[in-house]
Design a protein around this motif. Structure first.
Motif, mmCIF file in Angstrom:
data_model
loop_
_atom_site.group_PDB
_atom_site.id
_atom_site.type_symbol
_atom_site.label_atom_id
_atom_site.label_comp_id
_atom_site.label_asym_id
_atom_site.label_seq_id
_atom_site.Cartn_x
_atom_site.Cartn_y
_atom_site.Cartn_z
ATOM 1 N N THR A 46 0.840 -1.417 -0.047
ATOM 2 C CA THR A 46 0.029 0.166 -0.033
ATOM 3 C C THR A 46 0.916 1.290 0.071
ATOM 4 O OG1 THR A 46 -0.035 0.127 2.411
ATOM 5 C CG2 THR A 46 -1.718 -1.193 1.105
ATOM 6 N N ILE A 47 0.176 2.435 -0.380
ATOM 7 C CA ILE A 47 1.043 3.503 -0.395
ATOM 8 C C ILE A 47 1.312 3.935 0.987
ATOM 9 C CG2 ILE A 47 0.954 6.084 -0.765
ATOM 10 C CD1 ILE A 47 -1.105 5.318 -3.048
ATOM 11 N N PRO A 48 2.723 4.203 1.434
ATOM 12 C CA PRO A 48 3.023 4.930 2.901
ATOM 13 C C PRO A 48 2.502 6.057 3.297
ATOM 14 C CG PRO A 48 4.917 4.212 1.322
ATOM 15 C CD PRO A 48 3.920 4.493 0.381
ATOM 16 N N GLY A 49 2.358 6.225 4.523
ATOM 17 C CA GLY A 49 1.907 7.611 5.015
ATOM 18 C C GLY A 49 0.568 7.490 5.613
ATOM 19 N N GLN A 50 -0.048 6.267 5.541
ATOM 20 C CA GLN A 50 -1.437 6.092 6.050
ATOM 21 C C GLN A 50 -1.416 6.142 7.584
ATOM 22 O OE1 GLN A 50 -2.801 2.306 4.536
ATOM 23 N NE2 GLN A 50 -3.683 3.229 2.672
ATOM 24 N N ASP A 51 -2.314 6.809 8.197
ATOM 25 C CA ASP A 51 -2.599 6.884 9.635
ATOM 26 C C ASP A 51 -3.270 5.549 10.330
ATOM 27 O OD1 ASP A 51 -1.717 9.493 9.847
ATOM 28 O OD2 ASP A 51 -3.809 10.375 9.594
ATOM 29 N N TYR A 52 -2.554 5.147 11.462
ATOM 30 C CA TYR A 52 -3.222 3.994 11.940
ATOM 31 C C TYR A 52 -3.178 2.709 11.113
ATOM 32 C CZ TYR A 52 -5.326 7.780 14.736
ATOM 33 O OH TYR A 52 -5.437 9.021 15.349
ATOM 34 N N ALA A 53 -1.828 2.387 10.239
ATOM 35 C CA ALA A 53 -1.930 1.683 9.318
ATOM 36 C C ALA A 53 -1.196 0.257 10.015
ATOM 37 C CB ALA A 53 -1.142 2.159 8.003
ATOM 38 N N GLY A 54 -0.657 0.433 11.150
ATOM 39 C CA GLY A 54 0.098 -0.656 11.714
ATOM 40 C C GLY A 54 1.518 -0.814 11.267
#
Length: 347
Positions: free
Chosen positions: A259-267
């Protein structure tokens, strides 16, 4: 708001100024008494009811009659308010002294409505009905109820939780006792171990979609590689992988997506990464395909063109042989002149 204040008050009574940064967490009672010296100071103690251990926190004195301090009221009108402030009632005075445990300070001259009454009795916010259910509430409206079967209800009929067989169960119900959905709204995210559940579902869809765009079996070569992308619910993922043909019957493939980096609460990294590997083993008797590849089509066209050219040459040779045969027949029959034979060119 009143319910919240009531619940806060109850919490203050139970934990006794636990919201104070400087409060002692080892006590469960406040103690107020007159000091043992001639000035009779007002002394504030924290008390551990289990051990009887008392700790003097502060004392206060303001000279009044005959060089004596304020006298503490003996009618038990002193109380702790919802902010954790001690309101100390004074004997023969209609005001209170406030003690702030957080700042360890006193404030004088605060008038309280309780001074208008000789006796005040606070209605308990903790009650127990005939069936043994324990409730915390105000004005007959329960805020928290502990049922005899172990269920803990927040609100009259809303949020419920119960520990059963080693599992903490959570559900909601309406006034009729029917189960209803629990909806996290207004932008609230449901997290499990720090991961956004909704985002995790979208990521799985995007990761899977990205992997489907990659080759699994090469066709016209022994190795085929590719890149792919996928999206689901607004989340995006990218993938890359290859497929290799080991022999006529065995092919292997391997790919990964992220997935694209930088997601919030992504683990952590493992939660944003997906991979696959597999093989294709052709069983049974091999059959010729009903379709041909572009390379095979070009080769077939060339063969057809060569056959056509060879066919033209054969036809020309056949015509020449037929013509010669006709001349030979004429010679044999004496119907041709000798000069015709001399000028005839054999191919």
């Amino acid at each position: 708001m009143k319910k919240l204040l009531a619940l806060t008050t109850f919490g203050s009574i139970l934990f006794l100024s636990s919201n104070s940064a400087k409060a002692d967490t080892t006590f469960d009672y406040w103690g107020i008494k007159r000091g043992g010296n001639k000035l009779d100071k007002i002394e504030i103690y924290t008390i551990n009811s289990s051990t009887g251990q008392a700790t003097l926190k502060n004392d206060y004195c303001k000279m009044q009659f005959f060089d004596a301090c304020y006298f503490v009221d003996t009618t038990n009108k002193s109380f702790v308010d919802e902010s954790g402030i001690l309101n100390i009632s004074l004997q023969d005075f209609s005001n209170y002294i406030e003690y702030d445990p957080k700042n360890n300070t006193f404030t004088e001259g605060k008038t309280k409505w309780k001074s208008d009454y000789k006796t005040v009795l606070e209605r308990p916010i903790l009650s127990k009905d005939d069936t043994g259910n324990i409730s915390i509430g105000i004005a007959g409206d329960p805020l928290i109820t502990k049922k005899t079967n172990g269920e803990l209800h927040i609100g009259e009929n809303s949020w419920i939780t119960k520990e059963e067989n080693g599992i903490q169960k959570v559900w909601a119900q309406d006034a009729n006792g029917h189960s209803i959905p629990i909806d996290y709204t207004n932008g609230t995210k449901l997290l499990i171990n720090g991961r956004d559940v909704e985002q995790s579902i979208n990521n799985v869809g995007a990761l899977s979609a990205a992997l489907t765009g990659l080759p699994t079996v090469p066709t016209e070569t022994t190795l085929a590689c590719g890149l792919g992308t996928g999206t689901h619910g607004g989340d995006f993922a990218f993938s890359g992988g290859c497929a290799s043909k080991v022999n006529d019957k065995l092919s292997i493939n391997y790919a990964a997506s992220m997935t694209i980096p930088g997601q919030d609460y992504a683990g952590d990294f493992d939660d944003n990464f997906s991979a696959r590997a597999g093989f294709v083993w052709q069983l049974g008797k091999a059959t010729k395909p009903t379709q041909i590849s572009m390379g095979e089509e070009k080769e077939l066209k060339k063969e057809i063109s060569d056959l056509k050219e060879n066919n033209k040459n054969i036809i020309a040779q056949n015509k020449a042989l037929l013509s010669r045969l006709e001349r030979l027949e004429k010679v044999a029959l004496g119907n041709i002149k000798s000069k015709d034979l001399a000028v005839y060119k054999l191919h």
